[in-house]
Design an enzyme around this catalytic site. Sequence first.
Site, PDB file in Angstrom:
ATOM      1  N   THR A   1       0.837  -1.203   0.000  1.00  0.00           N
ATOM      2  CA  THR A   1       0.000   0.000   0.000  1.00  0.00           C
ATOM      3  C   THR A   1       0.872   1.252   0.000  1.00  0.00           C
ATOM      4  OG1 THR A   1      -1.711  -1.180   1.217  1.00  0.00           O
ATOM      5  CG2 THR A   1      -1.846   1.203   1.229  1.00  0.00           C
TER       6      THR A   1
ATOM      7  N   LYS B   1      -8.033  -2.049  -5.951  1.00  0.00           N
ATOM      8  CA  LYS B   1      -7.587  -3.147  -5.084  1.00  0.00           C
ATOM      9  C   LYS B   1      -8.701  -4.177  -5.121  1.00  0.00           C
ATOM     10  CE  LYS B   1      -5.832  -4.731  -0.835  1.00  0.00           C
ATOM     11  NZ  LYS B   1      -4.506  -4.883  -0.276  1.00  0.00           N
TER      12      LYS B   1
ATOM     13  N   SER C   1      -9.499  -7.113   3.146  1.00  0.00           N
ATOM     14  CA  SER C   1     -10.073  -7.782   4.315  1.00  0.00           C
ATOM     15  C   SER C   1      -9.502  -7.166   5.581  1.00  0.00           C
ATOM     16  CB  SER C   1      -9.853  -9.299   4.253  1.00  0.00           C
ATOM     17  OG  SER C   1      -8.529  -9.594   3.970  1.00  0.00           O
TER      18      SER C   1
ATOM     19  N   GLU D   1      -3.302  -2.448  -6.442  1.00  0.00           N
ATOM     20  CA  GLU D   1      -2.586  -3.145  -5.373  1.00  0.00           C
ATOM     21  C   GLU D   1      -3.159  -4.547  -5.251  1.00  0.00           C
ATOM     22  OE1 GLU D   1      -2.801  -1.600  -1.301  1.00  0.00           O
ATOM     23  OE2 GLU D   1      -1.957  -3.485  -0.562  1.00  0.00           O
ATOM     24  N   GLY D   2      -2.300  -5.541  -5.205  1.00  0.00           N
ATOM     25  CA  GLY D   2      -2.760  -6.915  -5.010  1.00  0.00           C
ATOM     26  C   GLY D   2      -3.220  -7.132  -3.579  1.00  0.00           C
TER      27      GLY D   2
END
Length: 224
Positions: free
Chosen positions: A18, A39, A43, A117-118
């Site tokens: 991030t 993204k 979670s 972002e993964g």
Amino acid sequence: MSATGLFVTGTGTEVGKTVVAAAVARAAVAAGRRVAVFKPAVSGLDDYARSGEEPDHEVLRRAAGSAQAADEVAPYRYGPPVSPHLGAELTGEEIDPAALRDAAARAADGADLLVCEGVGGFLVPLTLGYLVRDLARDLGYPLVIAAAPGLGTINHTLLTIEAGRAVGLEVAAVVLTPWPAEPSDVERSNREAIERLGDARVEVLPELDLTRPESWPAVFKNGV
Ligand SMILES: Nc1ncnc2c1ncn2[C@@H]1O[C@H](COP(=O)(O)OP(=O)(O)OP(=O)(O)O)[C@@H](O)[C@H]1O
Ligand SMILES: [Mg+2]
């Protein structure tokens, strides 16, 4: 016209994806580009609510100065701090890969650059049949790999580079983060070893005050 993009992955969870994605987004904004962020799933929202920290999609949106809604940045959002496939399962749903690809395309629409972002590391499941890697491959954007500077990083980073190239993705850069003001011999050596063994460009990112993007030094002036 659709944006070009970058896909920020990392050697695992909590390695600085991030921060790197936000810094890249910020640098592009400073260079006058319209930046959108994406993204696939977030979670751990319960923990963020308790701690008052900003979740990833909000950090990214703010760094990019984008007016995207939470749903547009991160279509799937879950309370417990678990893998996205499990977060989905716990709510009785399954993440839909086609919906993710559509959402990424919609986010890119009207922007010059889409910074994705993964989630966790590169082989984290979005479903048990569709990994972060598969989404990255389908989007086709060059990878930026966030990694820690210290002991253990050579192996994790080289594995991630290989996994990305194995599905035909370009590795734009590895970013070691947070890079200490006075790097140790190990950290310097890690940087060189990854450059040599991974045949990759390696950048470093100093410690940033995440709450104040406007205070960030002019990082990635030459793009990543
Ligand atoms: N350059 C940096 N400046 C300040 N903090 C950093 C930097 N790089 C990493 N960190 C710290 O490392 C931790 C993890 O960073 P970050 O949240 O970006 O990781 P992540 O890979 O995105 O995690 P997740 O898998 O949860 O998405 C955070 O506490 C962040 O503040
Ligand atoms: Mg993150």
